[in-house]
Design a protein around this motif. Structure first.
Motif, PDB file in Angstrom:
ATOM      1  N   UNK A 188       0.846  -1.192   0.000  1.00 19.73           N
ATOM      2  CA  UNK A 188       0.000   0.000   0.000  1.00 19.73           C
ATOM      3  C   UNK A 188       0.878   1.238   0.000  1.00 19.73           C
ATOM      4  N   UNK A 189       0.389   2.287  -0.637  1.00 19.14           N
ATOM      5  CA  UNK A 189       1.129   3.547  -0.637  1.00 19.14           C
ATOM      6  C   UNK A 189       0.153   4.711  -0.643  1.00 19.14           C
ATOM      7  N   UNK A 190       0.581   5.836  -0.100  1.00 15.90           N
ATOM      8  CA  UNK A 190      -0.272   7.017  -0.007  1.00 15.90           C
ATOM      9  C   UNK A 190      -0.462   7.653  -1.378  1.00 15.90           C
ATOM     10  N   UNK A 191      -1.535   8.446  -1.505  1.00 13.22           N
ATOM     11  CA  UNK A 191      -1.814   9.166  -2.750  1.00 13.22           C
ATOM     12  C   UNK A 191      -1.748  10.667  -2.490  1.00 13.22           C
ATOM     13  N   UNK A 192      -1.525  11.464  -3.530  1.00 22.23           N
ATOM     14  CA  UNK A 192      -1.482  12.920  -3.341  1.00 22.23           C
ATOM     15  C   UNK A 192      -2.859  13.476  -2.992  1.00 22.23           C
ATOM     16  N   UNK A 193      -2.858  14.647  -2.454  1.00 18.48           N
ATOM     17  CA  UNK A 193      -4.103  15.329  -2.092  1.00 18.48           C
ATOM     18  C   UNK A 193      -4.740  15.965  -3.323  1.00 18.48           C
ATOM     19  N   UNK A 194      -6.054  15.853  -3.443  1.00 22.05           N
ATOM     20  CA  UNK A 194      -6.812  16.584  -4.449  1.00 22.05           C
ATOM     21  C   UNK A 194      -6.866  15.977  -5.837  1.00 22.05           C
ATOM     22  N   UNK A 195      -6.490  14.710  -6.018  1.00 26.08           N
ATOM     23  CA  UNK A 195      -6.534  14.141  -7.366  1.00 26.08           C
ATOM     24  C   UNK A 195      -7.974  13.792  -7.748  1.00 26.08           C
ATOM     25  N   UNK A 196      -8.302  13.992  -9.020  1.00 31.12           N
ATOM     26  CA  UNK A 196      -9.648  13.740  -9.519  1.00 31.12           C
ATOM     27  C   UNK A 196      -9.695  12.610 -10.550  1.00 31.12           C
ATOM     28  N   UNK A 197      -8.547  12.102 -10.893  1.00 33.28           N
ATOM     29  CA  UNK A 197      -8.509  11.006 -11.858  1.00 33.28           C
ATOM     30  C   UNK A 197      -7.447  10.015 -11.438  1.00 33.28           C
ATOM     31  N   UNK A 198      -7.752   8.730 -11.600  1.00 35.16           N
ATOM     32  CA  UNK A 198      -6.713   7.735 -11.393  1.00 35.16           C
ATOM     33  C   UNK A 198      -6.944   6.532 -12.286  1.00 35.16           C
ATOM     34  N   UNK A 199      -5.835   5.896 -12.623  1.00 40.21           N
ATOM     35  CA  UNK A 199      -5.859   4.686 -13.432  1.00 40.21           C
ATOM     36  C   UNK A 199      -4.794   3.740 -12.891  1.00 40.21           C
ATOM     37  N   UNK A 200      -5.169   2.472 -12.686  1.00 42.49           N
ATOM     38  CA  UNK A 200      -4.222   1.464 -12.206  1.00 42.49           C
ATOM     39  C   UNK A 200      -3.807   0.565 -13.362  1.00 42.49           C
ATOM     40  N   UNK A 201      -2.513   0.248 -13.425  1.00 44.51           N
ATOM     41  CA  UNK A 201      -2.048  -0.701 -14.426  1.00 44.51           C
ATOM     42  C   UNK A 201      -0.860  -1.480 -13.868  1.00 44.51           C
ATOM     43  N   UNK A 202      -0.428  -2.514 -14.609  1.00 41.03           N
ATOM     44  CA  UNK A 202       0.575  -3.451 -14.117  1.00 41.03           C
ATOM     45  C   UNK A 202       1.793  -3.492 -15.043  1.00 41.03           C
ATOM     46  N   UNK A 203       2.930  -3.793 -14.443  1.00 34.54           N
ATOM     47  CA  UNK A 203       4.165  -3.989 -15.192  1.00 34.54           C
ATOM     48  C   UNK A 203       4.220  -5.460 -15.624  1.00 34.54           C
ATOM     49  N   UNK A 204       4.233  -5.707 -16.937  1.00 32.56           N
ATOM     50  CA  UNK A 204       4.208  -7.078 -17.450  1.00 32.56           C
ATOM     51  C   UNK A 204       5.468  -7.869 -17.132  1.00 32.56           C
ATOM     52  N   UNK A 205       6.521  -7.198 -16.734  1.00 33.44           N
ATOM     53  CA  UNK A 205       7.738  -7.922 -16.361  1.00 33.44           C
ATOM     54  C   UNK A 205       7.539  -8.698 -15.058  1.00 33.44           C
ATOM     55  N   UNK A 206       6.549  -8.291 -14.282  1.00 30.65           N
ATOM     56  CA  UNK A 206       6.184  -9.014 -13.062  1.00 30.65           C
ATOM     57  C   UNK A 206       4.935  -9.817 -13.381  1.00 30.65           C
ATOM     58  N   UNK A 207       5.069 -11.134 -13.472  1.00 28.81           N
ATOM     59  CA  UNK A 207       3.924 -11.949 -13.870  1.00 28.81           C
ATOM     60  C   UNK A 207       3.927 -13.265 -13.096  1.00 28.81           C
ATOM     61  N   UNK A 208       2.849 -13.994 -13.265  1.00 36.77           N
ATOM     62  CA  UNK A 208       2.655 -15.236 -12.503  1.00 36.77           C
ATOM     63  C   UNK A 208       2.823 -16.481 -13.377  1.00 36.77           C
ATOM     64  N   UNK A 209       3.588 -16.356 -14.456  1.00 40.39           N
ATOM     65  CA  UNK A 209       3.760 -17.490 -15.369  1.00 40.39           C
ATOM     66  C   UNK A 209       4.441 -18.680 -14.706  1.00 40.39           C
ATOM     67  N   UNK A 210       5.234 -18.427 -13.670  1.00 36.83           N
ATOM     68  CA  UNK A 210       5.948 -19.520 -13.008  1.00 36.83           C
ATOM     69  C   UNK A 210       5.227 -20.046 -11.771  1.00 36.83           C
ATOM     70  N   UNK A 211       4.091 -19.443 -11.443  1.00 40.86           N
ATOM     71  CA  UNK A 211       3.387 -19.845 -10.221  1.00 40.86           C
ATOM     72  C   UNK A 211       1.879 -19.953 -10.426  1.00 40.86           C
ATOM     73  N   UNK A 212       1.446 -20.036 -11.678  1.00 40.61           N
ATOM     74  CA  UNK A 212       0.006 -19.981 -11.962  1.00 40.61           C
ATOM     75  C   UNK A 212      -0.781 -21.141 -11.363  1.00 40.61           C
ATOM     76  N   UNK A 213      -0.116 -22.249 -11.043  1.00 43.73           N
ATOM     77  CA  UNK A 213      -0.838 -23.388 -10.481  1.00 43.73           C
ATOM     78  C   UNK A 213      -1.329 -23.116  -9.061  1.00 43.73           C
ATOM     79  N   UNK A 214      -0.700 -22.153  -8.372  1.00 46.44           N
ATOM     80  CA  UNK A 214      -1.145 -21.841  -7.008  1.00 46.44           C
ATOM     81  C   UNK A 214      -1.427 -20.358  -6.798  1.00 46.44           C
ATOM     82  N   UNK A 215      -1.008 -19.511  -7.740  1.00 49.36           N
ATOM     83  CA  UNK A 215      -1.322 -18.089  -7.642  1.00 49.36           C
ATOM     84  C   UNK A 215      -1.302 -17.479  -9.038  1.00 49.36           C
TER      85      UNK A 215
END
Length: 260
Positions: A188-215
Motif C-alpha cells: 500500500x502507498x499514499x496518494x497525493x491530495x486533491x486528485x480527480x482522476x486515477x488509473x491502475x495498471x501493471x508492469x508485465x515484467x512481473x507476472x505469474x507465469x511460473x506460479x500460476x498453479x497456485x497463484x
C-alpha cells in the motif's frame, strides 16, 4: 410615510415567511432515503423535484438485480461510470463508494498475462476528489508491480505515477495471516491530495507465469484503508480467494459544495 413603511415591511415579512414555508415543504417532500442509505442535502435523488439536490450531487436510486436490494448509483456526468454508494457523511464531507479492482492474471491457454482494467475513475468537473486521508493505493499478488497514474493525460503516460510492489511464496501464509500489508503479498502507498482522476495498471515484467498453479492473479485499486483486511483474502493454502477479490472494494471521495 409610516403606514407605507409598515405595509412594505409587512409584505417583506410575508414574502420571507412564504419562501421559508415553501422551502420547508420542498425539503419534506424530497426523497431522503434509498434502501438503508440516508440521502442528506446537498445530495438528492435524480429526477426528484427541483431544489432537492445541488447540481453535481444527484444520485440514482435503482435496484441491484443480483441482490435485489436498492442501491445508489452515480448516474449524471462527469463521473464516467456508475458506482454503488455505501454512505454519505456530512460532518466529514465524504462519500463512500465501491467498485471492482483491476486484475492481472496468467492465461493458461494463451500463456500471456490478461489485464482487466476496472481500476480507473474520472471525477473531473465534479465536486469530488479522491480522499488522500482515507484511501491507499493497494496492490496484492505474489509477483506484482502496479502503478497508479493521476494526471491530466489520463493514461499510462501520466505525469504523476505512484508504484507499489509485492511478492510472496507458498510458505508465506503465516506471515500474511496477520493481515498486515507490508510487501509480502500486499503493498500500500499514499496518494497525493486533491486528485480527480486515477488509473491502475501493471508492469508485465512481473507476472505469474511460473506460479500460476497456485497463484494466477494480481490485483490493484484505490481502497479505503480502514476497511481493507488482507488476511481475509488469503486462505490457508497460500492462494488468493478469488471470490473475495472479485467483489467490489470500498473507497472514499471528499466533496465540497462550493458557492451555493
Amino acid at each position: 410615510m409610516k403606514p407605507f413603511i409598515h405595509r412594505a415591511a409587512a409584505l417583506l415579512c410575508l414574502a420571507v415567511a412564504t419562501a421559508v414555508c415553501l422551502s420547508s415543504v420542498t425539503a419534506m417532500s424530497c426523497q431522503r432515503k434509498c434502501g438503508d442509505i440516508e440521502v442528506p442535502f446537498p445530495f438528492g435523488i435524480d429526477g426528484d423535484q427541483p431544489g432537492c439536490a445541488k447540481p453535481g450531487f444527484e444520485l440514482s436510486c435503482g435496484n441491484n438485480t443480483e441482490s435485489g436490494v436498492p442501491i445508489l448509483l452515480r448516474k449524471v456526468q462527469p463521473l464516467s461510470r456508475s458506482v454503488e454508494v455505501l454512505g454519505i457523511s456530512l460532518p466529514k464531507g465524504q462519500l463512500r463508494m465501491r467498485m471492482h479492482m483491476s486484475s492481472h492474471c496468467y492465461n493458461m491457454t494463451t500463456r500471456v498475462m490478461d489485464c482487466v482494467d476496472n481500476g480507473w475513475m474520472d471525477l473531473t468537473g465534479s465536486p469530488f476528489t479522491f480522499s488522500d486521508s482515507a484511501n491507499k493505493f493497494t496492490a496484492f499478488g505474489c509477483q506484482v508491480l502496479a502503478y497508479l497514474g493521476a494526471g491530466e493525460q489520463r493514461d499510462i503516460g501520466s505525469n504523476l505515477r505512484i508504484g507499489c510492489a509485492a511478492s510472496c511464496g507458498k510458505d508465506d501464509s503465516a506471515t500474511i495471516g496477520g493481515g498486515r500489508c507490508s510487501g509480502i503479498g500486499c503493498c500500500q502507498t499514499a496518494i497525493p491530495k486533491g486528485i480527480k482522476y486515477y488509473k491502475a495498471w501493471f508492469d508485465d515484467r512481473f507476472n505469474t507465469s511460473s506460479m500460476y498453479t497456485w497463484n494466477r492473479c494480481a490485483y490493484a485499486a484505490l481502497v479505503e484503508e480502514s476497511s481493507f483486511n488482507f488476511s481475509m483474502i488469503y486462505d490457508s493454502s497460500s492462494k488468493f480467494n478469488s471470490d473475495t477479490v472479485s467483489s467490489q472494494t470500498p473507497f472514499v471521495v471528499d466533496w465540497v459544495m462550493g458557492n451555493i
